[in-house]
Design a protein around this motif. Structure first.
Motif, PDB file in Angstrom:
ATOM      1  N   THR A   1      -2.721   5.975   3.140  1.00  0.00           N
ATOM      2  CA  THR A   1      -4.105   5.724   3.534  1.00  0.00           C
ATOM      3  C   THR A   1      -4.244   5.214   4.964  1.00  0.00           C
ATOM      4  OG1 THR A   1      -4.015   3.449   2.746  1.00  0.00           O
ATOM      5  CG2 THR A   1      -4.689   5.129   1.152  1.00  0.00           C
ATOM      6  N   GLY A   2      -3.169   5.214   5.732  1.00  0.00           N
ATOM      7  CA  GLY A   2      -3.169   4.598   7.059  1.00  0.00           C
ATOM      8  C   GLY A   2      -4.275   5.070   7.980  1.00  0.00           C
ATOM      9  N   GLU A   3      -4.558   6.363   7.999  1.00  0.00           N
ATOM     10  CA  GLU A   3      -5.610   6.864   8.882  1.00  0.00           C
ATOM     11  C   GLU A   3      -6.987   6.382   8.450  1.00  0.00           C
ATOM     12  OE1 GLU A   3      -5.480  11.112   9.463  1.00  0.00           O
ATOM     13  OE2 GLU A   3      -3.389  11.056  10.104  1.00  0.00           O
ATOM     14  N   ILE A   4      -7.196   6.242   7.160  1.00  0.00           N
ATOM     15  CA  ILE A   4      -8.506   5.807   6.656  1.00  0.00           C
ATOM     16  C   ILE A   4      -8.703   4.309   6.877  1.00  0.00           C
ATOM     17  CG2 ILE A   4      -9.981   5.619   4.608  1.00  0.00           C
ATOM     18  CD1 ILE A   4      -9.572   8.516   5.702  1.00  0.00           C
ATOM     19  N   ILE A   5      -7.711   3.519   6.507  1.00  0.00           N
ATOM     20  CA  ILE A   5      -7.887   2.073   6.644  1.00  0.00           C
ATOM     21  C   ILE A   5      -7.916   1.644   8.107  1.00  0.00           C
ATOM     22  CG2 ILE A   5      -7.017   1.514   4.353  1.00  0.00           C
ATOM     23  CD1 ILE A   5      -4.367   0.727   5.638  1.00  0.00           C
ATOM     24  N   SER A   6      -7.332   2.434   8.999  1.00  0.00           N
ATOM     25  CA  SER A   6      -7.369   2.086  10.420  1.00  0.00           C
ATOM     26  C   SER A   6      -8.783   2.185  10.985  1.00  0.00           C
ATOM     27  CB  SER A   6      -6.422   2.979  11.219  1.00  0.00           C
ATOM     28  OG  SER A   6      -6.900   4.301  11.277  1.00  0.00           O
ATOM     29  N   LEU A   7      -9.661   2.912  10.322  1.00  0.00           N
ATOM     30  CA  LEU A   7     -11.037   3.054  10.789  1.00  0.00           C
ATOM     31  C   LEU A   7     -11.794   1.730  10.736  1.00  0.00           C
ATOM     32  CD1 LEU A   7     -11.978   6.424   9.046  1.00  0.00           C
ATOM     33  CD2 LEU A   7     -11.490   6.061  11.479  1.00  0.00           C
TER      34      LEU A   7
ATOM     35  N   GLY B   1     -10.601  -1.310  11.363  1.00  0.00           N
ATOM     36  CA  GLY B   1     -10.190  -2.275  12.375  1.00  0.00           C
ATOM     37  C   GLY B   1      -9.683  -3.592  11.818  1.00  0.00           C
ATOM     38  N   ASN B   2      -9.439  -3.668  10.521  1.00  0.00           N
ATOM     39  CA  ASN B   2      -8.939  -4.885   9.888  1.00  0.00           C
ATOM     40  C   ASN B   2      -7.423  -4.828   9.769  1.00  0.00           C
ATOM     41  OD1 ASN B   2     -11.656  -5.751   9.428  1.00  0.00           O
ATOM     42  ND2 ASN B   2     -11.726  -4.414   7.646  1.00  0.00           N
ATOM     43  N   ASP B   3      -6.848  -5.855   9.167  1.00  0.00           N
ATOM     44  CA  ASP B   3      -5.422  -5.881   8.895  1.00  0.00           C
ATOM     45  C   ASP B   3      -5.110  -4.788   7.868  1.00  0.00           C
ATOM     46  OD1 ASP B   3      -2.732  -6.626   8.490  1.00  0.00           O
ATOM     47  OD2 ASP B   3      -3.311  -8.061   6.930  1.00  0.00           O
ATOM     48  N   PRO B   4      -4.303  -3.781   8.232  1.00  0.00           N
ATOM     49  CA  PRO B   4      -4.058  -2.669   7.306  1.00  0.00           C
ATOM     50  C   PRO B   4      -3.379  -3.094   6.011  1.00  0.00           C
ATOM     51  CG  PRO B   4      -2.703  -2.443   9.286  1.00  0.00           C
ATOM     52  CD  PRO B   4      -3.620  -3.599   9.510  1.00  0.00           C
TER      53      PRO B   4
END
Length: 179
Positions: free
Chosen positions: A109-115, A117-120
């Motif tokens: 999910t890295g690309e989605i959670i990076s949107l 701007g929080n701690d992944p």
């Protein structure tokens, strides 16, 4: 380029030192983590090292349990639809899951959670502790006939929930000769 969630299967879990061999591609979905991905990783869910990114942001789950849950929900959703496109989506999804079967689902999910701007790592902990169990609970209630309003909303927007790209090759794929 769209940010995506990626779903794979494997017969072992990734570790800090290595990724499983082989990793089979299941699907990718643009701009969100769809309901289908959440349900597929909804049984025996655990956080594992990512196969793509450095933070510990991979999500693993039992393949058989997740596939069964999604299959059951697709049958119930289909009972309220006459859309041939939905039936084709279900056929393609189930055939691909059968072909790419493994012991575990692995969700990236890295690309989605990076949107956000929080701690992944915290975002993945929240997914595992809240979002995924909430989706599973909604689906289980619908399967028990106790969640008609939610089921109607899923039927109305089935493409967003189930219309992911299923293929043997995803944007992030792993060598086929790695076995």
């Amino acid at each position: 380029m769209a940010n995506r969630s990626y779903l794979y299967s494997a017969d072992s879990l990734p570790s800090v030192e290595d990724i499983p061999k082989p990793v089979r591609c299941i699907s990718e979905h643009n701009w969100s983590i769809p309901l289908a991905h959440k349900l597929l990783v909804g049984r025996e869910t655990a956080i594992v090292p990512s196969m793509i990114w450095n933070p510990r942001i991979g999500i693993a789950a039992d393949f058989a349990g997740g596939a069964s849950l999604l299959g059951d929900l697709l049958r119930v959703v289909g009972q309220g639809l006459t859309d041939r496109d939905f039936a084709a989506c279900v056929d393609k999804t189930t055939a691909h899951l059968d072909k790419q079967r493994g012991k575990f689902f692995l969700l990236e999910t890295g690309e989605i959670i990076s949107l956000g701007g929080n701690d992944p790592e915290q975002d993945v902990r929240d997914l595992v502790a809240h979002d995924i169990p909430a989706a599973v609970a909604q689906a289980e209630a619908a399967l028990a006939g106790e969640n008609d309003e939610w089921l109607a909303s899923v039927r109305a927007d089935w493409q967003d929930h189930f219309g992911s790209f299923y293929n043997e090759w995803l944007y992030f794929s792993f060598p086929v000769d790695q076995a």
